[in-house]
Scaffold this active site. Structure first.
Site, PDB file in Angstrom:
ATOM      1  N   ILE A 278       0.860  -1.181   0.000  1.00 36.98           N
ATOM      2  CA  ILE A 278       0.000   0.000   0.000  1.00 36.98           C
ATOM      3  C   ILE A 278       0.899   1.236   0.000  1.00 36.98           C
ATOM      4  CG2 ILE A 278      -1.775   1.287   1.241  1.00 36.98           C
ATOM      5  CD1 ILE A 278      -2.610  -1.361   2.529  1.00 36.98           C
TER       6      ILE A 278
ATOM      7  N   GLU B 293       1.519   4.247   0.981  1.00 38.64           N
ATOM      8  CA  GLU B 293       0.883   5.227   1.853  1.00 38.64           C
ATOM      9  C   GLU B 293       1.259   6.657   1.487  1.00 38.64           C
ATOM     10  OE1 GLU B 293       4.727   3.957   3.680  1.00 38.64           O
ATOM     11  OE2 GLU B 293       2.983   2.942   2.864  1.00 38.64           O
TER      12      GLU B 293
ATOM     13  N   ASP C 199     -19.450  32.802 -19.875  1.00 34.27           N
ATOM     14  CA  ASP C 199     -20.244  34.016 -19.932  1.00 34.27           C
ATOM     15  C   ASP C 199     -19.538  35.007 -20.859  1.00 34.27           C
ATOM     16  OD1 ASP C 199     -22.222  35.831 -19.366  1.00 34.27           O
ATOM     17  OD2 ASP C 199     -21.335  36.510 -17.489  1.00 34.27           O
TER      18      ASP C 199
ATOM     19  N   ASP D  39     -19.049  35.477 -13.769  1.00 33.00           N
ATOM     20  CA  ASP D  39     -18.703  36.561 -12.848  1.00 33.00           C
ATOM     21  C   ASP D  39     -19.902  37.038 -12.055  1.00 33.00           C
ATOM     22  OD1 ASP D  39     -20.015  37.724 -14.926  1.00 33.00           O
ATOM     23  OD2 ASP D  39     -18.471  39.189 -15.425  1.00 33.00           O
TER      24      ASP D  39
ATOM     25  N   ASP E  23     -24.533  33.440 -12.497  1.00 27.90           N
ATOM     26  CA  ASP E  23     -23.719  32.310 -12.942  1.00 27.90           C
ATOM     27  C   ASP E  23     -23.466  31.283 -11.840  1.00 27.90           C
ATOM     28  OD1 ASP E  23     -23.367  33.499 -15.451  1.00 27.90           O
ATOM     29  OD2 ASP E  23     -21.685  34.668 -14.733  1.00 27.90           O
TER      30      ASP E  23
ATOM     31  N   ASN F   4       6.206  -1.905  -6.052  1.00 31.01           N
ATOM     32  CA  ASN F   4       5.587  -2.712  -5.001  1.00 31.01           C
ATOM     33  C   ASN F   4       5.226  -4.104  -5.494  1.00 31.01           C
ATOM     34  OD1 ASN F   4       5.879  -0.487  -3.427  1.00 31.01           O
ATOM     35  ND2 ASN F   4       3.714   0.036  -3.315  1.00 31.01           N
TER      36      ASN F   4
ATOM     37  N   ASN G 148      10.733   0.364   0.838  1.00 32.12           N
ATOM     38  CA  ASN G 148       9.527   1.173   0.733  1.00 32.12           C
ATOM     39  C   ASN G 148       9.815   2.636   1.053  1.00 32.12           C
ATOM     40  OD1 ASN G 148       6.648   1.259   0.305  1.00 32.12           O
ATOM     41  ND2 ASN G 148       6.418   1.601   2.499  1.00 32.12           N
TER      42      ASN G 148
END
Length: 911
Positions: A285, A287, A329, A637, A641, A703, A731
């Protein structure tokens, strides 16, 4: 009480509906108190119903976070407390960042509430008083004037030359004339001449009006309701990482069970194999993946800040990178949101002011009239933020900030005159104003009568058709001549030509009145006018937008204009920007309302411009595009919107001229309001997603190589090639800095020539999972090979494990360079273009070298010193496979792209 169709009934009917006895006295205190109790305050309530604690706890429900919590427990069980603390720090950091983003997103409604004016002038019990705007009730009579922010929706009773800037509500750039009239039939918000709405701004004149709606019943309140109903969807990156987390856990579980099971079967102790299995679980895993993703996005944020884009949510850059449609817009996004004089016509010449400028003697008289017959005010050196109208002008090569208060059309005339040194205060000093006949929607003209050197003179401007009917002469080459029907038709044709370019056209003229005038009947002097010229103006497109749109199309991204402005204006701007091309359709809000969702879904890809649309239309457009499978970016703006910006996959707000509510609803803010910045964000988004794939490819390949090496040796009945502490070290060394350095890798040169990714595309698309698996197998086979060599030729398990341990580290450090591009061979990439990667690999190698040579580390990690020959074997095995694969890819790319011999030599010289 509601304001449904209140623009269709008379003032008397309005009085009856709201219980108003006398218009000159307003409501009494009892009526106000009763209505406050039944209707409530004039504010938008906060119905979010969230708590700080619940938002924080939500951050820990993500699948990947749960996996990391499991890794913390496992690491602690193994006694690797440093590793456990590091993982815990990552989890908490991600939770805090996500929590902050959620809290800021909830602020959008608060920002919307703050748009209403804090105080309002109201007529109650016969006297005018100022009250907090939230205490207004339907039936109140309010008074507004130039510069006021309207506190509630209201029906006009009386008005004097009233103009209102409704850009924040409808998106229309020009101020709207308002009048006391009764409209027929259903009318769009932007065309309700007899109504004024909360949050809009009075730019000219004054008015009395009856409040017809407050709080959530207002048009602004309806937008707030839409904003509350829209949902925050996960970004493609978040969905891909969630899939990745599940995939990792499955592989980890199967591999670890297999390794532990095989070890126990061949006679290893359950305790020893359990430790090995748990170590593999921690290694399997990655991490560091969430931290690397966060860091990569954060680096992208820093790059974008330098390019005037502010990222409010980290995944926004990646999401923008896979956008297929940008709904933009017009006002303030594609255009400058400021009326600008474009062309000026004298009877003998048409001047393009954007090319030729204004410094021409023939234009001076026109600009003098436009400046004197003008009620706008120009202020110099003031702040540009949060004003009624803001402009940037360039005088003598230096940027000069000016604030214009008043009607945008009159402001444009002031700025044009200012460019040639004509100052209103100087002209008014010579030409003392005596009387004014104001503009009105019925008159369609404005006159100023002043006195200069004892003689009266009238200056006039107005609609060309109205003014021409009052002209008897015209001026040419400084001489006054008789206005014939031929010349008049010539002027009319010129006016039509300018109008067809979506320019707003004004005619200007003057008349000498002598030394005496009748001040009781001024309009009689608005005849026998001398025609001077025509002025054509428009809210122009931004200079850089055209090239940005071309770049978007090259990148496979479709830009669409979605505006509340009129069709002709929208089409003219779209054509100038090459956004509207042959075969593209233009649809108005009225036409849109008559289309079913199915019909719109069938045609929407061919529609380039949506004009005169309402907020609900914008939201509908975004949803239909999403149903078609598009990843939608919405720029905006105005307040109108905000719902569509929030609903879109990526919402983009304008930083300078955008409203607070739109900024809070967005994920990306353009600090310079520059559409071209979006293209830079798209490129950055694509680069970041590529980098995320790079270190996913790197981490998982490594891995898998570790797991397979353990699995194969167990399958062959050999001792474990790696000890648990060695697995954790690998690791740490390889999953750390080298992986992080991939997050800052520069983008491929051709990244903006690729089509956008499919939003349903897996993070392992385009064969990535096979590349990961194949490279993992190569790493594992190389590690097992040198382990077998050590067992056979050194007769030392310590030496064999050191060889396997070192080969695994070196194979991964070589492999990280292969991960720099999926499209191009390493031989085509400049190795110095990512000095951070070179530094990271050197540092990681140095750390491992110390493990092999420092006695106390040798004891901890069970290692020994390697000979030159053994190092040669490791370099050959770990680096040889990388070099071979890169050569194969390089040659394959040469043939695939039909690169000539000359190009080949050029590529060799670059590498």
């Amino acid at each position: 009480m509601t304001n449904n169709s209140l623009y269709n009934i008379t003032i008397q009917q309005i009085k009856n509906k709201f219980g108003i006895n006398y218009l000159d006295s307003g409501l009494d205190s009892n009526q106000v108190e009763e209505r406050l109790k039944t209707i409530g305050l004039n504010k938008i309530p906060d119905n979010s119903g969230y708590s700080v604690l619940s938002l924080f706890l939500e951050q820990f429900k993500d699948f990947m976070v749960l996996v990391l919590i499991g890794a913390i427990i496992i690491s602690g069980f193994l006694g690797e407390f440093d590793d456990a603390i590091a993982i815990l720090a990552i989890v908490i950091l991600n939770a805090i960042m996500g929590f902050v983003q959620e809290v800021r997103a909830e602020r959008s409604l608060q920002a919307l509430k703050e748009l209403s004016a804090p105080q309002a002038k109201v007529l109650r019990e016969g006297s005018i008083e100022e009250v907090p705007s939230q205490e207004l009730v339907p039936g109140d009579i309010i008074l507004v004037e130039m510069g006021d922010k309207i506190p509630a929706d209201a029906r006009i009773i009386k008005e004097n030359n009233l103009k209102v800037n409704e850009a924040s509500l409808t998106g229309e750039s020009m101020a709207v004339n308002k009048e006391n009239t009764t409209l027929q039939g259903k009318v769009a918000v932007g065309d309700r001449k007899n109504m004024i709405h909360m949050g809009t701004i009075v730019t000219k004149g004054r008015a009395e009006a009856i409040v017809t709606a407050t709080g959530t019943d207002t048009e602004m309140g309806k937008i707030a309701d839409l904003l509350q109903q829209s949902e925050d969807n996960k970004t493609p990156l978040q969905e891909r990482l969630n899939d990745l987390g599940q995939w990792l856990v499955l592989i980890c579980f199967i591999a670890c069970v297999a390794v532990v099971g095989l070890g126990v079967i061949k006679g290893e102790s359950i305790y020893k194999m359990f430790l090995a299995g748990v170590s593999l679980a921690v290694a399997a895993i990655p991490e560091g993946l969430p931290a690397i993703v966060t860091l990569s996005l954060a680096i992208g944020v820093q790059r974008m800040i330098k390019r005037n884009a502010i990222i409010r949510k980290l995944p926004a850059v990646e999401t923008l990178g896979c956008a297929t449609v940008i709904c933009s817009d017009k006002t303030g996004t594609l255009t400058k949101n400021e009326m600008t004089v474009q062309q000026i016509y004298t009877i003998d010449q048409l001047f393009n002011c954007q090319v030729e400028g204004f410094d021409n003697p023939r234009l001076k008289r026109i600009l003098e009239i436009g400046t004197i017959c003008n009620n706008a005010r120009l202020k110099r050196g003031s702040s540009l933020s949060g004003k009624i109208n803001e402009v940037k002008d360039y005088v003598l090569g230096e940027e000069s900030k000016k604030e214009v208060v008043g009607d945008p059309t009159e402001a444009a005339l002031l700025l044009a005159a200012d460019k040639v040194g004509l100052k209103k205060e100087d002209l008014r000093a010579e030409f003392s104003k005596v009387l004014e006949v104001p503009f009105s929607s019925s008159r369609k003209r404005m006159s100023i009568i002043g006195k200069k050197r004892g003689e009266y003179e009238l200056f006039i401007k107005g609609a060309p058709d109205v003014l021409l009917e009052r002209c008897s002469n015209y001026i040419e080459d400084g001489q006054v001549k008789k206005l014939t029907s031929r010349i008049k038709n010539k002027i009319i044709r010129q006016n039509e030509g300018l109008a067809n370019q979506a320019l707003r056209v004004l005619a200007v003229g003057y008349r000498k009145l002598g030394s005496n005038i009748d001040q009781n009947n001024l309009e009689k002097y608005e005849n026998n006018i001398i025609f001077v010229g025509l002025v054509g103006m428009i809210d122009p497109p931004r200079d850089e937008v055209k090239s940005a749109i071309i770049d978007c199309k090259k990148a496979g991204i479709i830009p669409k204009m979605v505006t509340g402005d009129h069709k002709n204006t929208a089409v003219a701007i779209a054509k100038q920007l090459e956004l509207l091309n042959k075969g593209d359709q233009v649809v108005t809000g009225k036409e849109l309302s008559q289309m079913s969702d199915q019909k719109l879904k069938e045609q929407i890809d061919d529609i380039a411009v949506f004009a005169r649309v309402a907020p609900e239309d914008k939201l509908r457009i975004v949803k239909i595009l999403q149903e078609k499978g598009h990843v939608v970016a919405m720029t905006g703006d105005g307040v109108n919107d905000a719902p569509a910006v929030k609903e879109a996959d990526i919402g983009i707000a304008m930083g300078e001229k955008g409203t607070d509510v739109t900024k809070e609803a967005s994920a990306l803010i353009l600090a310079d309001d520059n559409f071209a910045t979006i293209v830079a964000a798209i490129e950055e988004g694509r680069a970041i997603y590529d980098n995320i794939r790079k270190f996913i490819r790197y981490l998982l390949s490594c891995n898998i190589g570790e797991i397979l090496a353990m699995f194969l040796t167990s399958l062959l009945g050999l001792p474990l090639p790696l000890l648990p502490i060695q697995i954790l070290w690998v690791n740490l060394v390889t999953d750390g800095l080298p992986a992080l350095a991939l997050g800052v890798d520069p983008a491929d040169d051709d990244i903006m020539e690729r089509q956008p990714r499919d939003k349903e595309e897996s993070v392992f698309a385009h064969g990535l999972k096979w590349k990961i698996g194949a490279r993992g197998v190569l790493i594992a086979l190389g590690t097992v090979l040198v382990f077998l060599f050590g067992i056979r030729f050194t007769d030392s398990l310590l030496k064999a494990r050191t060889l396997a341990f070192t080969n695994l580290v070196m194979a991964q450090l070589f492999f990280v360079f292969s991960c720099r591009s999926e499209e191009h061979s390493l031989l085509r990439i400049n190795p110095l273009s990512n000095i951070y990667l070179l530094g990271a690999v050197a540092f990681s190698f140095g750390m491992h070298y110390l493990v092999l040579h420092l006695p106390f580390l040798q004891e901890i990690f069970n290692t020994t010193v390697l000979s030159r020959g053994e190092w040669g074997l490791i370099i050959l095995v770990s680096g040889g496979s990388t070099l071979l694969i890169e050569l194969v890819q390089f040659v394959t790319n040469l043939f695939r792209k039909n690169i000539s011999l000359i190009d080949f030599k050029e590529l060799i010289s670059k590498t």
